[in-house]
Motif scaffolding. Structure first.
Motif, PDB file in Angstrom:
ATOM      1  N   LEU A  32       0.824  -1.211   0.000  1.00  0.00           N
ATOM      2  CA  LEU A  32       0.000   0.000   0.000  1.00  0.00           C
ATOM      3  C   LEU A  32       0.858   1.259   0.000  1.00  0.00           C
ATOM      4  N   LEU A  33       2.021   1.156   0.600  1.00  0.00           N
ATOM      5  CA  LEU A  33       2.914   2.313   0.658  1.00  0.00           C
ATOM      6  C   LEU A  33       3.374   2.732  -0.737  1.00  0.00           C
ATOM      7  N   LEU A  35       1.539   2.537  -3.506  1.00  0.00           N
ATOM      8  CA  LEU A  35       0.427   2.980  -4.337  1.00  0.00           C
ATOM      9  C   LEU A  35       0.189   4.475  -4.175  1.00  0.00           C
ATOM     10  N   PRO A  36      -0.312   5.143  -5.222  1.00  0.00           N
ATOM     11  CA  PRO A  36      -0.666   6.558  -5.090  1.00  0.00           C
ATOM     12  C   PRO A  36      -1.851   6.736  -4.154  1.00  0.00           C
ATOM     13  N   ALA A  37      -2.004   7.953  -3.639  1.00  0.00           N
ATOM     14  CA  ALA A  37      -3.056   8.240  -2.665  1.00  0.00           C
ATOM     15  C   ALA A  37      -4.441   7.919  -3.206  1.00  0.00           C
ATOM     16  N   LYS A  38      -4.649   8.134  -4.499  1.00  0.00           N
ATOM     17  CA  LYS A  38      -5.956   7.862  -5.108  1.00  0.00           C
ATOM     18  C   LYS A  38      -6.356   6.403  -4.908  1.00  0.00           C
ATOM     19  N   ASP A  39      -5.429   5.485  -5.134  1.00  0.00           N
ATOM     20  CA  ASP A  39      -5.732   4.057  -4.990  1.00  0.00           C
ATOM     21  C   ASP A  39      -5.874   3.660  -3.522  1.00  0.00           C
ATOM     22  N   VAL A  40      -5.056   4.250  -2.656  1.00  0.00           N
ATOM     23  CA  VAL A  40      -5.142   3.932  -1.234  1.00  0.00           C
ATOM     24  C   VAL A  40      -6.512   4.326  -0.677  1.00  0.00           C
ATOM     25  N   CYS A  41      -7.004   5.506  -1.089  1.00  0.00           N
ATOM     26  CA  CYS A  41      -8.317   5.950  -0.615  1.00  0.00           C
ATOM     27  C   CYS A  41      -9.411   4.965  -1.040  1.00  0.00           C
ATOM     28  N   ARG A  42      -9.320   4.437  -2.248  1.00  0.00           N
ATOM     29  CA  ARG A  42     -10.319   3.481  -2.719  1.00  0.00           C
ATOM     30  C   ARG A  42     -10.227   2.163  -1.954  1.00  0.00           C
ATOM     31  N   HIS A  63       3.690   7.396   3.874  1.00  0.00           N
ATOM     32  CA  HIS A  63       3.195   7.527   2.500  1.00  0.00           C
ATOM     33  C   HIS A  63       3.487   8.920   1.947  1.00  0.00           C
ATOM     34  N   ALA A  64       3.311   9.936   2.789  1.00  0.00           N
ATOM     35  CA  ALA A  64       3.591  11.308   2.355  1.00  0.00           C
ATOM     36  C   ALA A  64       5.064  11.487   2.006  1.00  0.00           C
ATOM     37  N   ALA A  65       5.945  10.849   2.775  1.00  0.00           N
ATOM     38  CA  ALA A  65       7.380  10.955   2.494  1.00  0.00           C
ATOM     39  C   ALA A  65       7.738  10.251   1.190  1.00  0.00           C
ATOM     40  N   ARG A  66       7.033   9.175   0.876  1.00  0.00           N
ATOM     41  CA  ARG A  66       7.318   8.426  -0.344  1.00  0.00           C
ATOM     42  C   ARG A  66       6.697   9.084  -1.581  1.00  0.00           C
ATOM     43  N   HIS A  67       5.609   9.817  -1.387  1.00  0.00           N
ATOM     44  CA  HIS A  67       4.910  10.480  -2.495  1.00  0.00           C
ATOM     45  C   HIS A  67       4.817  11.978  -2.182  1.00  0.00           C
ATOM     46  N   PRO A  68       5.913  12.708  -2.329  1.00  0.00           N
ATOM     47  CA  PRO A  68       5.946  14.111  -1.899  1.00  0.00           C
ATOM     48  C   PRO A  68       5.210  15.084  -2.811  1.00  0.00           C
TER      49      PRO A  68
END
Length: 397
Positions: A32-33, A35-42, A63-68
């Motif tokens: 999950l880490l 995946l982009p935030a869009k997919d995690v929310c789903r 997740h924020a650190a990995r997808h800045p």
């Protein structure tokens, strides 16, 4: 980014625990880490366990650190549907959409963990709206004008020139600042109002004193908000109607915490020196000497952008390095070869020193590489006047 070490997983079950009868929790965590935030929310809808994992503060932070990012908020129109999109700035991928029904709402240019929307120019028109993209929470103002200025609507022509948002660092409170342009028979006035948006009740406008001299209040490319201070480029071209002398690139500053105007800030000496107190005519005889001036917030720094009309055409970016000493440093000088380049506006400096620009003639987003002196096209905005840098975390609740 690797998953957090075991000593940082105090609240997580042992690695051997399985979720949904399939994957160990630590394996799911790592997947999950990525995946982009869009997919995690789903995927939060898969099961309570998945939702609990992705809402865990440790996961949200990792997740924020990995997808800045960076992320951009902008308006969209899709048939009869309209609203606000959160978009990956570099790829153009839409991460989240929030729909609304008002066709007049526009995203205000900010750099916050909230998205600010304003619609129309009438002071009693569409309410000011503060949107949290992570939770969908909305805070709106009341339909009003400050008591001090309410009579102006009946006797004179008044409209909202601009509305700007900021966040007070010491309290975390969001505030809106707006100019009311009042046009009596003699000369226009610039009146100011401030509103606190705290979510407990509809915000109401409070009258505040006008600026120390006339500012460019109706142009979003001539204002910026940094650390709770609103900056406006002062209108030196209208100096004969001003009570004070205004040199090119002089900046007015309003403190959102104290709600008072600070002393004006002198711009870069190489720009302001184009004005001569004994003879101001050279500035107006040859406007190309000053060029096009704008100000912006580049990664937390106040920046004056000066576009030179004379050949060779270029843009200089002056960074304010020391406010007390009035020290400005020209970090970039970018050559222009096309007409549309003259109307570009700097939005962001990336970690690798590339600069993101929005082309005001077309709404196209471009990345400029100062090492190779080349541009790369990204994607096109539907409305370049309706966008902001979003600094929040979409996984937060």
């Amino acid at each position: 980014m690797a998953s957090p070490s075991s000593d940082k997983r105090g609240e997580l079950p042992p690695p051997s625990e399985h979720i949904a009868g399939e994957l160990p929790r630590d394996a799911l965590y790592d997947i999950l880490l990525r995946l982009p935030a869009k997919d995690v929310c789903r995927l939060r809808a898969v099961s309570p366990s998945w939702r609990s994992l992705t809402l865990d503060p440790l996961f949200v932070k990792a997740h924020a650190a990995r997808h800045p990012g960076p992320l951009l908020a902008t308006t969209f129109v899709d048939g009869e549907s309209r609203g606000v999109s959160i978009v990956d700035l570099l790829s153009g991928d839409v991460i989240k959409r929030m729909r609304h029904s008002d066709p007049d709402l526009r995203v205000q240019r900010t750099r916050l963990d909230r998205v600010c929307l304003v619609g129309g120019r009438h002071p009693l028109g569409v309410p000011v709206t503060l949107l949290d993209p992570a939770t969908g929470a909305v805070i709106s103002s009341s339909h009003d004008i400050s008591m001090k200025y309410s009579g102006l609507l009946k006797t004179r022509k008044a409209h909202m020139d601009s509305c700007i948002f900021g966040k007070v660092l010491s309290t975390g409170v969001y505030k809106a600042f707006r100019f009311l342009e009042v046009r009596p028979l003699v000369s226009p006035q610039q009146l100011c109002e401030v509103m606190t948006l705290n979510g407990r009740s509809p915000g109401r406008w409070r009258a505040r004193p006008g600026p120390p001299g006339r500012v460019f209040s109706d142009h979003t490319m001539k204002s910026a908000v940094i650390d709770g201070v609103v900056y406006f480029l002062m209108d030196f071209s209208n100096m004969y109607q001003s009570k004070v002398t205004i040199k090119p690139a002089t900046i007015a500053a309003f403190n959102l915490e104290t709600e008072v105007w600070m002393p004006p800030i002198d711009g870069p000496e190489q720009v302001s020196s184009l004005y001569d107190e004994e003879d101001v005519l050279p500035v107006f005889k040859d406007p190309r000497a000053v060029g096009i001036l704008s100000i912006t917030n580049l990664n937390g720094s106040l920046v004056v952008a000066q576009v030179h009309h004379s050949l060779p055409q270029s843009m200089d970016l002056w960074f304010l390095m020391d406010l007390e000493k009035g020290l400005w440093v020209k970090k970039y000088s970018i050559g222009y070869y096309r007409r549309e380049d003259l109307f570009s506006y700097p939005l962001l400096v990336l970690d690798d020193e590339r600069i993101v620009f929005v082309m005001q003639l077309t709404g196209l987003l471009q990345v400029y590489d100062p090492k190779t002196e080349t541009y790369t096209d990204l994607w096109q905005l539907e409305d370049f006047k309706s966008m902001c840098i979003y600094t929040g975390n979409l996984l937060s609740q």
